[in-house]
Design a protein around this motif. Structure first.
Motif, PDB file in Angstrom:
ATOM      1  N   ALA A 120       2.594   7.753 -17.738  1.00 48.54           N
ATOM      2  CA  ALA A 120       3.869   7.127 -18.079  1.00 48.54           C
ATOM      3  C   ALA A 120       3.822   6.510 -19.474  1.00 48.54           C
ATOM      4  N   ALA A 121       2.715   5.814 -19.783  1.00 40.17           N
ATOM      5  CA  ALA A 121       2.593   5.143 -21.078  1.00 40.17           C
ATOM      6  C   ALA A 121       2.540   6.155 -22.227  1.00 40.17           C
ATOM      7  N   ILE A 122       1.754   7.201 -22.052  1.00 36.07           N
ATOM      8  CA  ILE A 122       1.584   8.174 -23.130  1.00 36.07           C
ATOM      9  C   ILE A 122       2.865   8.970 -23.348  1.00 36.07           C
ATOM     10  N   ALA A 123       3.563   9.296 -22.252  1.00 37.09           N
ATOM     11  CA  ALA A 123       4.817  10.034 -22.394  1.00 37.09           C
ATOM     12  C   ALA A 123       5.827   9.243 -23.213  1.00 37.09           C
ATOM     13  N   ASP A 124       5.903   7.948 -22.985  1.00 38.63           N
ATOM     14  CA  ASP A 124       6.837   7.109 -23.754  1.00 38.63           C
ATOM     15  C   ASP A 124       6.454   7.059 -25.228  1.00 38.63           C
TER      16      ASP A 124
END
Length: 590
Positions: A96-100
């Motif tokens: 989730a963090a990397i996608a953002d």
């Protein structure tokens, strides 16, 4: 001089626990650690590949994240049984963090994962050096359980696209379900058959394989080993099926080529823009990972009467994450399932983790060609079966029965995680835990107490039959006093005395008060002045030594209209009027 050297040596071994358990390491211990490492390695190979896929990274990243981090933890960690590596919840939070970040910044996915691990490791190390291990206490277990339960549901749902062989995605349950429904008609039936069969087999392995093996005559230890190796059987069987029948040509998605190599040396991107964007996700990953890890470590340590140092655990986990960032990995922490397997398999020291790392190194060097035809549906099945064990819907029932406020916190955490994704869910969980703490402490329990007849004990007048005097109000404060609850106590006292013209004394029973901060001290000084204007004296009783030491530094004791009594009985005996007779209060509530 000898005493000084001994103290210095102790401090050194405190930061390097390997120097402690390494002194007594024996051949028998090594055998036990090797057996445990073999079992955990077999379990960890498919898990590592699966969690890398969950994090959105190449399969080999899971192996890399399970080698150097384990070795570093074995040097710096204090748990004898904790197995460090990729775990489901942290992998989901990583994705989730990397996608953002990759949507807003010009940075590669793998590079962002390295930077996230480096930042998380730095945060953990800093917390350990500053001795902030107590921070885990601010996260209530019901809220964390609610977050992990919701995350388990999200993870399982996110893997259904691989089981069905379709495109899909989303950051919350609604998006994921909507995506699955949209593409369901394009599902690959062969992939579905492999995925569903693997899920059914893995569920049966968890509960039914061991009893079945014992029933046919195998020894319990051998049966345990084979049961733990269940995921490897699923991997081997489905890989053979795809290879033998060329199912990838029919649309079954496979892992493909995985490099045969040692973990590479990598360097994270430490640019300010990326670090700023990743700081909050890294902080949340660090806290959640630490809470999960320390919970498992302390549970297992208790069974062997061992001790876990939370501050040193932060350093150990920090070193593991920094190691992951330098060797092609992603954020790691102590895993529940593999740690329990490690413990049950007989691991006695962290050396079992080092042996596991060696086994995974061998796998990375020589076994990766064997998983070329491994279907992604099998890895998804491995994840689904693993995370569904984290789902604890009983938490809702228990919290509803025990505390409606805790139930509300759990329900809100679960709903926000499912509805808006893991970052908002875990943020809400942390904030709710702190707010619940502040709310509870801002409204301390204050009981009006009276004397139990024939004793020197004082109890709540609403729970016991006690003796009271109309001129003396005895209040027991059941919590430390600080800025957030001082006003509540002030209002409570005023509400109680304002219409009572008989009162001449108020006694605050401080047996449960461990701290009085400056704000609370100023409030007590104000209460003392206001009561004096009403013709009422303020006294204290059963004040603890450290609290009294602090009070002596202020002006309260100099201007106190009453006295400080050693016990509440002394205060009551000194202040109560012999005539008229004491009132006998009956129990009005239980």
């Amino acid at each position: 001089m000898a005493k000084s050297r001994k103290k210095s040596g102790f401090r050194f071994s405190h930061y390097f626990p390997i120097l402690d358990w390494g002194r007594s390491y024996t051949a028998a211990t090594a055998v036990n650690d090797l057996v445990a490492a073999l079992i955990v390695t077999i379990m960890l190979i498919p898990q590592s590949l699966a969690y890398a896929m969950l994090a959105g990274l190449p399969p080999e990243a899971g192996l890399y994240a399970s080698i150097v981090p384990i070795m570093l933890y074995s040097i710096f960690g204090t748990s004898r049984s904790l197995a460090v590596g990729p775990v489901a919840v942290v992998s989901l939070m990583t994705a989730a963090a990397i996608a953002d970040v990759t949507r807003t910044l010009d940075v590669g996915y793998a590079t962002a994962a390295l930077s996230l691990a480096a930042l998380s490791g730095t945060i953990l190390m800093a917390m350990g050096i500053l001795r902030l291990g107590f921070i885990a206490n601010f996260l209530s277990h019901p809220v964390i359980s609610g977050f992990i339960t919701a995350s388990g549901v999200l993870i399982a749902a996110s893997q259904l696209k691989h089981v069905m062989g379709i495109d899909g995605g989303g950051h919350n349950l609604l998006e994921i379900v909507s995506s699955l429904v949209t593409h369901v008609l394009s599902a690959n039936l062969l992939t579905v058959a492999i995925g569903v069969t693997a899920i059914g087999f893995l569920f049966w392995v968890r509960k039914g394989l061991r009893p079945a093996l014992i029933k046919i005559g195998l020894r319990p230890r051998v049966a345990d080993f084979l049961a733990k190796a269940g995921p490897v059987f699923a991997v081997g069987a489905t890989t053979w099926l795809v290879w033998n029948f060329d199912l990838n040509a029919s649309g079954v998605q496979i892992v493909g080529a995985v490099p045969q190599s040692l973990p590479p040396f990598t360097w994270p991107d430490l640019s300010m823009d990326l670090m700023s964007a990743l700081f909050m996700p890294a902080l949340l990953i660090s806290i959640i990972g630490f809470v999960e890890s320390i919970s498992v470590a302390q549970t297992l340590a208790t069974k062997k009467r061992q001790r876990i140092d939370p501050d040193q655990e932060l350093i150990g986990l920090g070193a593991a994450n920094i190691g992951a960032s330098l060797t092609g990995g992603f954020p790691v922490t102590g895993g529940f399932s593999r740690s329990v397997v490690n413990f049950d398999a007989g691991a006695e020291t962290p050396a079992a983790g080092a042996f596991t790392a060696i086994g995974l190194t061998v796998a990375a060097l020589f076994l990766t060609p064997l998983i070329y035809f491994l279907p992604k549906a099998t890895l998804a099945a491995t994840i689904i079966v693993a995370v569904l064990s984290l789902v604890d819907v009983q938490t809702l029932k228990r919290s509803w029965i025990y505390s409606k406020r805790d139930f509300g916190a759990v329900a809100v955490t679960m709903l926000l995680t499912l509805g808006f994704g893991v970052e908002l869910g875990v943020t809400a969980g942390v904030v709710l835990s702190i707010l619940l703490f502040l709310y509870d402490t801002s409204r301390p329990h204050v009981a009006e107490v009276g004397l139990v007849e024939g004793t020197e004990h004082f109890r709540n007048i609403r729970r016991h039959a006690v003796l009271t005097d109309p001129t003396v109000l005895s209040l027991r404060i059941d919590q430390s006093l600080y800025f957030a609850n001082a006003r509540f106590l002030e209002d409570y006292i005023y509400d109680r005395v304002i219409d009572n013209t008989d009162l001449t004394h108020v006694v605050l029973m401080c047996s449960a008060v461990n701290e009085i901060d400056l704000s609370a001290l100023e409030t007590l000084e104000m209460v003392n002045t206001r009561l004096k204007e009403m013709g009422i004296d303020l006294s204290l009783s059963e004040v603890k030594g450290p609290v009294m030491d602090r009070l002596r530094r202020g002006d309260l004791l100099k201007h106190l209209t009453g006295n400080v009594y050693l016990s509440q009985f002394d205060a009551f005996r000194a202040l109560a009027q012999p005539k008229p007779p004491l009132n006998k209060i009956s129990v009005v509530a239980t």
